[in-house]
Design an enzyme around this catalytic site. Structure first.
Site, PDB file in Angstrom:
ATOM      1  N   THR A   1     -59.714  45.347  21.747  1.00  0.00           N
ATOM      2  CA  THR A   1     -59.940  44.330  22.986  1.00  0.00           C
ATOM      3  C   THR A   1     -59.054  43.086  22.536  1.00  0.00           C
ATOM      4  O   THR A   1     -59.391  42.770  23.570  1.00  0.00           O
ATOM      5  CB  THR A   1     -61.340  43.830  21.805  1.00  0.00           C
ATOM      6  OG1 THR A   1     -61.323  42.437  20.589  1.00  0.00           O
ATOM      7  CG2 THR A   1     -62.154  44.692  22.116  1.00  0.00           C
TER       8      THR A   1
ATOM      9  N   HIS B   1     -47.936  28.177  32.672  1.00  0.00           N
ATOM     10  CA  HIS B   1     -48.695  27.575  32.645  1.00  0.00           C
ATOM     11  C   HIS B   1     -49.249  26.520  30.986  1.00  0.00           C
ATOM     12  O   HIS B   1     -49.497  25.157  31.536  1.00  0.00           O
ATOM     13  CB  HIS B   1     -49.970  27.596  33.743  1.00  0.00           C
ATOM     14  CG  HIS B   1     -49.548  27.228  34.327  1.00  0.00           C
ATOM     15  ND1 HIS B   1     -50.682  27.820  35.983  1.00  0.00           N
ATOM     16  CD2 HIS B   1     -48.681  27.474  35.701  1.00  0.00           C
ATOM     17  CE1 HIS B   1     -50.076  27.927  36.852  1.00  0.00           C
ATOM     18  NE2 HIS B   1     -48.942  27.675  36.814  1.00  0.00           N
TER      19      HIS B   1
ATOM     20  N   CYS C   1     -54.958  43.828  18.881  1.00  0.00           N
ATOM     21  CA  CYS C   1     -55.399  45.054  17.919  1.00  0.00           C
ATOM     22  C   CYS C   1     -56.890  45.713  18.817  1.00  0.00           C
ATOM     23  O   CYS C   1     -56.229  45.813  20.219  1.00  0.00           O
ATOM     24  CB  CYS C   1     -56.830  44.102  17.271  1.00  0.00           C
ATOM     25  SG  CYS C   1     -58.289  42.893  18.368  1.00  0.00           S
TER      26      CYS C   1
ATOM     27  N   HIS D   1     -48.497  20.786  33.457  1.00  0.00           N
ATOM     28  CA  HIS D   1     -49.049  21.657  32.349  1.00  0.00           C
ATOM     29  C   HIS D   1     -48.443  20.870  30.863  1.00  0.00           C
ATOM     30  O   HIS D   1     -49.580  21.491  29.905  1.00  0.00           O
ATOM     31  CB  HIS D   1     -48.543  23.335  32.523  1.00  0.00           C
ATOM     32  CG  HIS D   1     -48.630  23.356  33.674  1.00  0.00           C
ATOM     33  ND1 HIS D   1     -50.180  23.854  33.847  1.00  0.00           N
ATOM     34  CD2 HIS D   1     -47.592  23.875  35.058  1.00  0.00           C
ATOM     35  CE1 HIS D   1     -50.382  24.416  35.809  1.00  0.00           C
ATOM     36  NE2 HIS D   1     -48.538  23.882  36.303  1.00  0.00           N
TER      37      HIS D   1
ATOM     38  N   ASP E   1     -53.717  45.458  13.912  1.00  0.00           N
ATOM     39  CA  ASP E   1     -54.219  46.030  12.933  1.00  0.00           C
ATOM     40  C   ASP E   1     -54.313  47.688  13.393  1.00  0.00           C
ATOM     41  O   ASP E   1     -53.164  47.725  14.108  1.00  0.00           O
ATOM     42  CB  ASP E   1     -56.093  45.336  13.044  1.00  0.00           C
ATOM     43  CG  ASP E   1     -56.705  45.732  14.212  1.00  0.00           C
ATOM     44  OD1 ASP E   1     -56.473  46.545  15.528  1.00  0.00           O
ATOM     45  OD2 ASP E   1     -57.691  45.591  14.452  1.00  0.00           O
TER      46      ASP E   1
HETATM   47  C1  RB5 Z   1     -61.425  47.720  14.927  1.00  0.00           C
HETATM   48  O1  RB5 Z   1     -62.037  48.370  15.142  1.00  0.00           O
HETATM   49  C2  RB5 Z   1     -62.149  46.443  16.203  1.00  0.00           C
HETATM   50  O2  RB5 Z   1     -62.760  45.897  16.032  1.00  0.00           O
HETATM   51  C3  RB5 Z   1     -60.585  45.137  16.070  1.00  0.00           C
HETATM   52  O3  RB5 Z   1     -59.221  46.042  16.343  1.00  0.00           O
HETATM   53  C4  RB5 Z   1     -60.609  44.329  17.524  1.00  0.00           C
HETATM   54  O4  RB5 Z   1     -61.048  44.922  18.656  1.00  0.00           O
HETATM   55  C5  RB5 Z   1     -61.554  43.102  17.375  1.00  0.00           C
HETATM   56  O5  RB5 Z   1     -62.237  42.173  17.289  1.00  0.00           O
END
Ligand code: RB5
Length: 148
Positions: free
Chosen positions: A70, A101, A68, A136, A11
């Site tokens: 996180t 694994h 993304c 595994h 993203d």
């Molecule tokens: C975008 O701001 C953020 O929410 C997205 O990249 C991600 O971290 C969501 O899980």
């Protein structure tokens, strides 16, 4: 030698790191397809993550990389697809074990929480590590939901 086919997606929060990884991988033995997003404009990660996961699940690409902010949202998205085992990889050892694994076929990266050099190490080990099989294999075979 035939190049390994890799799918990559992000993203807006993972866009910068994805561009760096594309350059890094294109210089090596990989053929990489970018499933978007293609600008830094704000987007919703499922709109892109599903497309990449579909293509990996269909066997069009050997492995996928997703990014993304996180890593969580795009990881959750990919894991809704049967045949996808997407692992959130935030360091090299987690990444190695995800392949060895869990036979993970998608590497989800937290773009806002790892450095560029950490990302190269994580991705390199993910793409170069083989699944160990054995016990595994028995375990990953029990992951899919059985719909009776
Ligand atoms: C975008 O701001 C953020 O929410 C997205 O990249 C991600 O971290 C969501 O899980």
């Amino acid at each position: 030698m035939k190049k390994k086919k890799i799918a990559i997606v992000s993203d807006h929060a993972g866009f910068y790191l994805k561009r760096k990884l594309l350059d890094f991988l294109n210089k090596q033995k990989y053929e990489v397809k970018d499933f978007g997003t293609f600008t830094e404009e704000m987007v919703d990660y499922p709109d892109f993550g599903h497309k990449m996961a579909e293509a990996v699940a269909a066997g069009e690409y050997e492995l996928g990389i997703s990014i993304c902010g996180t890593g969580n949202g795009i990881n959750m998205t990919a894991n809704k697809h049967q045949g996808i085992r997407s692992a959130l990889c935030w360091n090299e050892e987690i990444s190695r074990l995800a392949r060895a694994h869990n036979d993970a076929n998608v590497c989800a990266l937290p773009g806002r929480f790892i450095s560029e050099s950490e990302a190269y190490l994580i991705v390199r080990v993910f793409l170069e590590t083989d699944f160990e099989g054995g016990r595994h294999k028995r375990r990953i075979d029990k992951i899919p939901l059985k719909l009776y």
